[in-house]
Design an enzyme around this catalytic site. Structure first.
Site, PDB file in Angstrom:
ATOM      1  N   GLU A 135       0.829  -1.216   0.000  1.00  0.00           N
ATOM      2  CA  GLU A 135       0.000   0.000   0.000  1.00  0.00           C
ATOM      3  C   GLU A 135       0.855   1.255   0.000  1.00  0.00           C
ATOM      4  OE1 GLU A 135      -3.137   0.047  -0.503  1.00  0.00           O
ATOM      5  OE2 GLU A 135      -3.937  -1.870   0.162  1.00  0.00           O
TER       6      GLU A 135
ATOM      7  N   ARG B 198       0.615   3.793  -3.106  1.00  0.00           N
ATOM      8  CA  ARG B 198      -0.002   5.100  -2.817  1.00  0.00           C
ATOM      9  C   ARG B 198       1.045   6.188  -2.597  1.00  0.00           C
ATOM     10  NH1 ARG B 198      -5.707   3.870   0.217  1.00  0.00           N
ATOM     11  NH2 ARG B 198      -5.684   1.637  -0.064  1.00  0.00           N
TER      12      ARG B 198
ATOM     13  N   ASP C 203      -4.810  -9.624  -8.374  1.00  0.00           N
ATOM     14  CA  ASP C 203      -5.037  -8.607  -9.422  1.00  0.00           C
ATOM     15  C   ASP C 203      -3.827  -7.865  -9.990  1.00  0.00           C
ATOM     16  OD1 ASP C 203      -4.846  -7.336  -6.954  1.00  0.00           O
ATOM     17  OD2 ASP C 203      -6.782  -6.346  -7.039  1.00  0.00           O
TER      18      ASP C 203
ATOM     19  N   GLU D  13     -12.391   0.549  -9.855  1.00  0.00           N
ATOM     20  CA  GLU D  13     -12.047  -0.395 -10.935  1.00  0.00           C
ATOM     21  C   GLU D  13     -12.997  -0.368 -12.138  1.00  0.00           C
ATOM     22  OE1 GLU D  13     -12.149  -1.159  -7.693  1.00  0.00           O
ATOM     23  OE2 GLU D  13      -9.989  -1.324  -7.295  1.00  0.00           O
TER      24      GLU D  13
ATOM     25  N   THR E 104      -0.996   0.966 -10.249  1.00  0.00           N
ATOM     26  CA  THR E 104      -2.283   0.378  -9.864  1.00  0.00           C
ATOM     27  C   THR E 104      -3.124   1.315  -8.991  1.00  0.00           C
ATOM     28  OG1 THR E 104      -3.351  -1.646  -9.070  1.00  0.00           O
ATOM     29  CG2 THR E 104      -1.483  -0.815  -7.776  1.00  0.00           C
TER      30      THR E 104
HETATM   31  C1  DMJ Z   1      -6.471   0.566  -4.889  1.00  0.00           C
HETATM   32  O1  DMJ Z   1      -5.745   0.915  -3.769  1.00  0.00           O
HETATM   33  C2  DMJ Z   1      -5.600  -0.060  -5.903  1.00  0.00           C
HETATM   34  O2  DMJ Z   1      -6.228   0.009  -7.120  1.00  0.00           O
HETATM   35  C3  DMJ Z   1      -5.252  -1.485  -5.604  1.00  0.00           C
HETATM   36  O3  DMJ Z   1      -4.553  -2.131  -6.632  1.00  0.00           O
HETATM   37  C4  DMJ Z   1      -6.458  -2.313  -5.256  1.00  0.00           C
HETATM   38  N1  DMJ Z   1      -7.626  -1.560  -5.105  1.00  0.00           N
HETATM   39  C5  DMJ Z   1      -7.623  -0.295  -4.465  1.00  0.00           C
HETATM   40  C6  DMJ Z   1      -8.935   0.435  -4.685  1.00  0.00           C
HETATM   41  O4  DMJ Z   1     -10.025  -0.358  -4.810  1.00  0.00           O
END
Ligand code: DMJ
Length: 641
Positions: A266, A270, A399, A533, A619
């Site tokens: 995370e 982020r 994912d 998403e 992501t």
């Molecule tokens: C986000 O923090 C990112 O997209 C992560 O890969 C998984 N999903 C959350 C939001 O739903």
């Protein structure tokens, strides 16, 4: 606080110090510091005195023996052989004895002088007022802080900045589109302004309670996750005052030397992703510097027997561990497999190959492993290097691993063929074993659990529609058309999951079971937490097909968010999308500003804003530029040491 013991000094007793009102914690800290400072001085003087006194004793060499308890001590430079009746006694005589006396005398004089000097200094200190002592301590502190800042600001090696195209603009020609885009910008301002007022510096916002919020992924300290995550969205929306406000907070407050256990994944997607994107967009060095500082703190997470990182690491101690809920102490595929983009950029920007090596090591290890049915299980034990449970998912836990294989290839200007091959192999296995069509004709991605397919698709898995179209060009045997179609089918399924609810917002996961299609069954799966998403997939589909339906679907979602998730203090998730009177969960997730609103804004912008042949989105929707060099080796980077 206990008062330190009173120490005798020149026959005086030192009164307990009281340098400030004890009721304020920071005064208490100053008081403790001052006392420690004085105590140290006194103690050092006392020790010097004792040590000196030792030499003022009658000349012990006359006794030819230094006896410390049971053991005799050797005196250097003495003739230890002749006349030694007993092995612990050494005689000193002749010219050596004379030299030794001189040396001893010199030492005594020096110690005496040092001792007197220390006593004088201590006396001088004690003559000073509390304010003077406090000021001296403050000056010392400032010096240390200044030194640290200078160190922090040390510039990183200059590297050729990649082609940064389309960082501004994107104004659509159409009036209706412009209005929609403005509306999304207004939603962003509402989310940001309320966070600014009620949650500033906290990781996230509780828009109803109107206070800060956090979860264990960010650890125990206030790291301003929303600020870092939102920066690039603010930037591309032209919200420059807000951007500068965030930048200032980061400059003055974002500190990673905290005793806090964070999620490596995370924090990478982020914070490092957010800081790197903010750096590339704005050119402000501070973002790069902070990203590198943070990355250094994550490195100890890789100290495992296999090099597969722990899920969590304590930023201060560097101690890592895995989530208690993960199968047999495993690390998670979507976590250790979602570091590549950011780490390659870190090596590129710093010239330090360590980041690149860490992620390539993970890749090499995965390549060597057997994969049941060609599928990657979600769990891998970092101690043994063995898979945990055989669960495979394109939603949660799996994912973004697949996403990063494709994006590693794109980000390398399509030169990282190894990544593309791994992506193609993985996608083929996924299509064969996980992707099915429902009775009603909806294509869905199920989850593989111990040899059987669970016909359940998570909201998270809806990102895959976008991934399939993004990877269409360059696919094996030129199956671009097939992947465009597959992406469109996933987008349709996910749209259905929204359309079949009361709020027109999608549930966390939905089933395909007999008559049930694209609907959540269990109460615990009916929530919507402002996730991006589905909108992300609409945007990729829009960019690659220009089919107006994706803008329509995106607008439907934006209106539903505005209607059901907007509250006076920001935006909140809802607990049940099938209930027409929503209950709010009172959390404004940082990814709502980083991703959901950014993808919506881009959906109503023209394609020249962040064009996909120059930018690859991590992501968390943080855009990183394509590196137009052979970056599988980073060999052409002049900064690589
Ligand atoms: C986000 O923090 C990112 O997209 C992560 O890969 C998984 N999903 C959350 C939001 O739903």
């Amino acid at each position: 606080m206990t008062t330190p013991a009173l120490l005798p000094l020149s026959g005086r007793r030192i009164p307990p110090l009281n340098l400030g009102p004890p009721s304020f914690p920071h005064h208490r800290a100053t008081l403790r510091l001052s006392e420690k400072f004085i105590l140290l001085l006194i103690l050092s003087a006392f020790i010097t005195l004792c040590f000196g006194a030792f030499f003022f004793l009658p000349d012990s060499s006359k006794h030819k023996r230094f006896d410390l308890g049971l053991e005799d001590v050797l005196i250097p430079h003495v003739d230890a052989g002749k006349g030694a009746k007993n092995p612990g006694v050494f005689l000193i005589h002749g010219p050596d004895e004379h030299r030794h006396r001189e040396e001893e005398e010199r030492l005594r004089n020096k110690i005496r002088a040092d001792h007197e000097k220390a006593l004088e200094e201590a006396k001088e200190k004690l003559k000073k007022s509390r304010e003077e002592i406090r000021a001296e301590i403050q000056t010392e502190k400032n010096k240390v802080v200044q030194e640290m800042k200078t160190k922090e600001k040390k510039p990183l090696p200059a590297v050729p900045i990649p082609n940064l195209i389309g960082t501004h603009g994107g104004d659509p020609e159409d009036n209706d589109l412009r209005e929609k885009r403005e509306k999304i910008k207004e939603m962003m301002k509402h989310a940001w302004d309320n966070y600014r007022i009620y949650g500033w510096g906290h990781n996230e916002l509780r828009p109803i309670a109107r206070k800060g919020h956090s979860t264990n992924i960010f650890g125990s300290s206030q790291m301003g996750a929303t600020i870092v995550d939102a920066l690039d969205t603010l930037y591309i929306m032209g919200l420059h005052d807000e951007f500068r406000d965030g930048q200032k907070w980061i400059e003055n407050n974002l500190d990673f030397s905290v005793n806090s256990e964070v999620s490596v994944f995370e924090v990478n997607i982020r914070f490092i992703g957010g800081l790197l994107a903010a750096y590339y967009l704005s050119g402000e060095e501070i973002f790069k510097i902070k990203a590198v500082q943070l990355a250094e703190k994550l490195l100890p997470a890789f100290n495992t027997p296999t090099g597969i990182p722990w899920a969590m690491v304590n930023l201060k101690s560097g101690v890592g561990r895995n989530w208690g809920w993960a199968s047999a102490g495993s690390s998670i595929l979507a976590e250790f497999g979602t570091l590549h983009m950011e780490f390659v950029h870190l090596s590129y920007l710093t010239g330090n190959p360590i980041y690149y090596k860490k992620v390539m090591h993970i890749r090499k290890l995965l390549q060597k492993m057997d994969r049941p049915n060609g599928l990657y299980p979600n769990y891998l034990n970092p101690r043994t290097g063995r898979w945990g449970q055989y669960h495979t998912s394109v939603g949660g836990l799996g994912d973004s691993f697949y996403e990063y294989l494709l994006k590693a290839w794109l980000m390398s200007d399509k030169t990282d063929h190894e990544a593309r091959k791994m992506y193609d192999d993985a996608i083929e296995a996924i299509e064969k074993h996980l992707i099915r069509k429902s009775r009603g004709g909806l294509t869905f991605i199920g989850e593989w659990k111990n040899g059987h397919l669970e016909k359940k698709m998570g909201h998270l898995a809806c990102f895959a529609g976008g991934m399939f179209v993004l990877g269409a060009d360059g696919s094996r045997m030129d199956r671009a058309g097939h992947y465009l179609e597959l992406g469109a089918e996933i987008a349709r399924t996910c749209h259905e999951s929204y359309d079949r609810t009361a709020l027109k917002l999608g549930p966390e996961s939905f089933k395909f079971d007999g008559a049930v299609e694209a609907v959540a069954v269990r109460q615990a799966e009916k929530y919507y937490i402002l996730r991006p998403e589905v909108i992300e997939t609409y945007w990729y589909l829009w960019r690659f097909t220009h089919d107006p339906r994706y803008r329509e679907w995106g607008w439907e979602a934006a209106l539903a968010i505005e209607k059901y998730c907007r509250v006076t203090g920001g935006f909140s998730g809802v607990k049940d999308v099938y209930s027409s009177t929503p209950t709010h969960d009172d959390v404004q997730q940082s990814f709502f500003l980083a991703e959901t609103l950014k993808y919506l804004y881009l959906l109503f912008s023209s394609d020249d804003l962040l064009p996909l042949d120059h930018w690859v989105f991590n992501t968390e929707a943080h855009p990183l530029p394509v590196l137009h060099l052979a970056n599988t080796t980073l060999s052409r980077n002049p900064a690589v040491r």
